[in-house]
Design an enzyme around this catalytic site. Sequence first.
Site, PDB file in Angstrom:
ATOM      1  N   GLU A  46      -9.426  13.686  -4.431  1.00 58.23           N
ATOM      2  CA  GLU A  46     -10.573  12.994  -3.836  1.00 58.23           C
ATOM      3  C   GLU A  46     -11.893  13.709  -4.096  1.00 58.23           C
ATOM      4  O   GLU A  46     -12.937  13.067  -4.192  1.00 58.23           O
ATOM      5  CB  GLU A  46     -10.346  12.787  -2.339  1.00 58.23           C
ATOM      6  CG  GLU A  46      -9.168  11.863  -2.012  1.00 58.23           C
ATOM      7  CD  GLU A  46      -9.313  10.435  -2.569  1.00 58.23           C
ATOM      8  OE1 GLU A  46     -10.419  10.049  -2.973  1.00 58.23           O
ATOM      9  OE2 GLU A  46      -8.282   9.720  -2.598  1.00 58.23           O
ATOM     10  N   GLU A  83     -13.024   4.227  -7.121  1.00 53.00           N
ATOM     11  CA  GLU A  83     -11.641   3.910  -7.513  1.00 53.00           C
ATOM     12  C   GLU A  83     -11.463   4.039  -9.022  1.00 53.00           C
ATOM     13  O   GLU A  83     -10.429   4.508  -9.498  1.00 53.00           O
ATOM     14  CB  GLU A  83     -11.252   2.511  -7.031  1.00 53.00           C
ATOM     15  CG  GLU A  83     -11.425   2.259  -5.529  1.00 53.00           C
ATOM     16  CD  GLU A  83     -10.877   3.345  -4.621  1.00 53.00           C
ATOM     17  OE1 GLU A  83      -9.944   4.058  -5.032  1.00 53.00           O
ATOM     18  OE2 GLU A  83     -11.388   3.510  -3.495  1.00 53.00           O
ATOM     19  N   TYR A 104     -12.683  14.753   0.628  1.00 55.98           N
ATOM     20  CA  TYR A 104     -13.701  14.021  -0.130  1.00 55.98           C
ATOM     21  C   TYR A 104     -14.991  14.827  -0.234  1.00 55.98           C
ATOM     22  O   TYR A 104     -15.455  15.161  -1.317  1.00 55.98           O
ATOM     23  CB  TYR A 104     -14.025  12.683   0.552  1.00 55.98           C
ATOM     24  CG  TYR A 104     -12.904  11.678   0.542  1.00 55.98           C
ATOM     25  CD1 TYR A 104     -12.918  10.617  -0.348  1.00 55.98           C
ATOM     26  CD2 TYR A 104     -11.836  11.777   1.425  1.00 55.98           C
ATOM     27  CE1 TYR A 104     -11.907   9.667  -0.364  1.00 55.98           C
ATOM     28  CE2 TYR A 104     -10.815  10.834   1.418  1.00 55.98           C
ATOM     29  CZ  TYR A 104     -10.856   9.793   0.525  1.00 55.98           C
ATOM     30  OH  TYR A 104      -9.850   8.868   0.508  1.00 55.98           O
ATOM     31  N   GLY A 147     -10.937   0.918   1.975  1.00 56.82           N
ATOM     32  CA  GLY A 147     -12.034   0.421   1.170  1.00 56.82           C
ATOM     33  C   GLY A 147     -11.480   0.020  -0.185  1.00 56.82           C
ATOM     34  O   GLY A 147     -11.679  -1.082  -0.669  1.00 56.82           O
ATOM     35  N   MET A 206      -8.106   1.142  -3.212  1.00 53.24           N
ATOM     36  CA  MET A 206      -6.924   1.914  -3.591  1.00 53.24           C
ATOM     37  C   MET A 206      -6.787   1.844  -5.100  1.00 53.24           C
ATOM     38  O   MET A 206      -6.741   0.759  -5.678  1.00 53.24           O
ATOM     39  CB  MET A 206      -5.678   1.345  -2.882  1.00 53.24           C
ATOM     40  CG  MET A 206      -4.389   2.082  -3.220  1.00 53.24           C
ATOM     41  SD  MET A 206      -4.422   3.801  -2.644  1.00 53.24           S
ATOM     42  CE  MET A 206      -3.525   4.597  -3.976  1.00 53.24           C
ATOM     43  N   GLN A 210       0.885  -1.176   0.000  1.00 52.19           N
ATOM     44  CA  GLN A 210       0.000   0.000   0.000  1.00 52.19           C
ATOM     45  C   GLN A 210       0.913   1.213   0.000  1.00 52.19           C
ATOM     46  O   GLN A 210       1.605   1.455   0.972  1.00 52.19           O
ATOM     47  CB  GLN A 210      -0.909  -0.026   1.230  1.00 52.19           C
ATOM     48  CG  GLN A 210      -1.623   1.288   1.534  1.00 52.19           C
ATOM     49  CD  GLN A 210      -2.538   1.761   0.411  1.00 52.19           C
ATOM     50  OE1 GLN A 210      -3.192   0.970  -0.248  1.00 52.19           O
ATOM     51  NE2 GLN A 210      -2.573   3.064   0.165  1.00 52.19           N
TER      52      GLN A 210
HETATM   53  N1  BES Z   1      -6.927   6.794  -2.488  1.00 48.12           N
HETATM   54  C1  BES Z   1      -7.885   6.493  -1.495  1.00 48.12           C
HETATM   55  C2  BES Z   1      -7.324   5.707  -0.333  1.00 48.12           C
HETATM   56  C3  BES Z   1      -6.257   6.431   0.469  1.00 48.12           C
HETATM   57  C4  BES Z   1      -6.308   7.788   0.706  1.00 48.12           C
HETATM   58  C5  BES Z   1      -5.207   5.704   1.002  1.00 48.12           C
HETATM   59  C6  BES Z   1      -5.303   8.418   1.440  1.00 48.12           C
HETATM   60  C7  BES Z   1      -4.219   6.318   1.733  1.00 48.12           C
HETATM   61  C8  BES Z   1      -4.259   7.696   1.949  1.00 48.12           C
HETATM   62  C9  BES Z   1      -9.059   5.714  -2.097  1.00 48.12           C
HETATM   63  O1  BES Z   1      -9.416   6.134  -3.373  1.00 48.12           O
HETATM   64  C10 BES Z   1     -10.248   5.975  -1.239  1.00 48.12           C
HETATM   65  O2  BES Z   1     -10.667   7.092  -1.185  1.00 48.12           O
HETATM   66  N2  BES Z   1     -10.764   4.949  -0.568  1.00 48.12           N
HETATM   67  C11 BES Z   1     -11.907   5.064   0.316  1.00 48.12           C
HETATM   68  C12 BES Z   1     -13.142   4.530  -0.306  1.00 48.12           C
HETATM   69  C13 BES Z   1     -13.948   5.504  -1.055  1.00 48.12           C
HETATM   70  C14 BES Z   1     -15.202   4.849  -1.589  1.00 48.12           C
HETATM   71  C15 BES Z   1     -14.288   6.743  -0.275  1.00 48.12           C
HETATM   72  C16 BES Z   1     -11.644   4.221   1.530  1.00 48.12           C
HETATM   73  O3  BES Z   1     -10.677   3.445   1.522  1.00 48.12           O
HETATM   74  O4  BES Z   1     -12.411   4.294   2.481  1.00 48.12           O
HETATM   75 ZN    ZN Z   2     -10.283   8.101  -3.405  1.00 51.31          ZN
END
Ligand code: BES
Ligand code: ZN
Length: 580
Positions: free
Chosen positions: A295, A273, A361, A245, A247, A112
């Site tokens: 995001e 994603e 987000y 959730g 990546m 990761q």
């Molecule tokens: N890129 C992110 C995951 C992330 C962000 C990992 C910052 C490490 C640091 C991924 O796209 C994401 O936003 N995942 C969300 C799910 C989404 C549906 C909101 C999550 O993992 O909860």
């Molecule tokens: Zn994201």
Amino acid sequence: MTHVALDLQADFVEKRLSGTATLTVDRQPGATELVLDTGNLEILRVTDRRGAALAYALAEEDSILGRALIVTLPAPTEPVVVTYRTAPTSAALQWLTPEQTAGKRLPFLYSQGQAILTRTWIPTQDSPGIRQTYEARIGVPRDLRAVMSAESLTPDGTLVGQDRAFEFRLTEAIPPYLIALAVGDIRSQSLGPRSGVYAEPAVLKAAAFEFADLEQMVEAAESLLGPYRWGRYDLLVLPPSFPFGGMENPRLTFATPTVIAGDRSLVSLAAHELAHSWSGNLVTHATWSDFWLNESVTTYVERRIMEAIYGVERAEILEVLAWRDLQEEMKRLGGPSSRDTVLHIDLEGRDPDDGATLIPYEKGAALLRLMELTVGRPSFDTYLRSYIDRHAFQPITTAAFLADVRANLVRGDPALEAKLRLDEWAYQPGLPPNAIEPRSAALDRVEAAARAFAAGTTASSLKAHAWGTQEWQYFLGALPDALSPAQLADLDDTFGLTGKGNSEVLFAWLRIAVRHHYAPAMPALERFLTSQGRRKFLRPLYGDLCARTWGKPEAKRIYAEARPLYHSAVTSTLDAMLAE
Ligand code: BES
Ligand code: ZN
């Protein structure tokens, strides 16, 4: 950095990757040194391509950034070869025992990278503003298979003694946090002409059913943002410990198995994603303070994809749920004057991972919705698509984004400029007064049901039998903190909440159970905490437990048992919470 070539061997006994990273750099005139990021890496040698040693030094360790590796550059066009091995405790890598997988037979490894963990398995310039192509040769035990965020050149691998070697290549330049690897008992199933799922054999069928709409999602995203530029779009379902959730690793999204609900009710994760294939992977935040650009656009596009495929009601429901979560996040972060609610967040002296709250987000997505509703959907869609095209394969700063909006959407219209309040959105804390609250008639009805139940109506008269996952999430989140034991038992007996298989509904119920110390749900809570490692579920549940005198020792006991299951992205925050 323009290209990274990896030649690594995975040792599941020692829990190490070892081998070489061959780095091609675009050497600026006058440059004599190459400064790389490393974290917890054992550097064995640095040479030119012919093996002649190059002088190097490792700088003092920084507790957040790791250690800079400073190499004296060879002749102008030579790549630099770093021979190294990772530590068994590399923060990016999780080495799972067979028992920690779905199949329980073979071990598993995954990486990761986001935010700044790639440096703990690859020595490279680990900034989102730097892009490189990559290739890799990965050696693994022969009964395992390696997959990466790249084109697979040898799908079945090549046998070499007791090992199997896999080769990969990505010809599109990406930031280093998107280089990703997984090794395990991994099989794949095609879903469409350019999409499919990868998972352990025990999970593959359920994964293929859950994500059956993947190809349609790619088409919906394309009609919004232009052609998908990465060839294939596949999704890998990881073992339960995966901390996020999802990546958005290029060509191969990594996802938690907790979104496999059996009814496709949590597939907005795949839409999210996938959307990163444009916002994030094509147009990338230049620094971690600009992370919200990734995001926010992605979250906005996620809802548009959901609307295109499942209809406007489903998209509205997701927006209202997210809006409520945003209000709670604002409170958790210290209210609307907290600096942590600024989109362009100040991360001086902090881990960029601290910026991964709901603010980038959902506050960000609210800005994009405001823009859409203010200029109208057709104009906004034209703008969004052109924004992606103008900045594809480039980093973007907050200032450059605002300038782009002004040059191509506002176009000097003073009334529009005044309506949007762009600078306030980007640089001030809280939610600006022009934010538009989303509405959902379906959730209004659920809200009324929650109020009625809180006021004494019985569970069986709620007419909740037709509710889907999101209605349940909303209902449970809308209940007050002072329910009676009889009310909790009535809800549980009527709807079987403690026995729910849907991770989001179970999570919302378990939060209520902890806040009321509802004993019948405690075994389910323990099972949930010890059977999956998703940060979004673990942090609030352990946090709620730790805030209670009876809960703190329980949290410590369960954490001691569950900790080996969790990735460092989780333990790095929970260790501190549970040590207090
Ligand atoms: N890129 C992110 C995951 C992330 C962000 C990992 C910052 C490490 C640091 C991924 O796209 C994401 O936003 N995942 C969300 C799910 C989404 C549906 C909101 C999550 O993992 O909860
Ligand atoms: Zn994201």
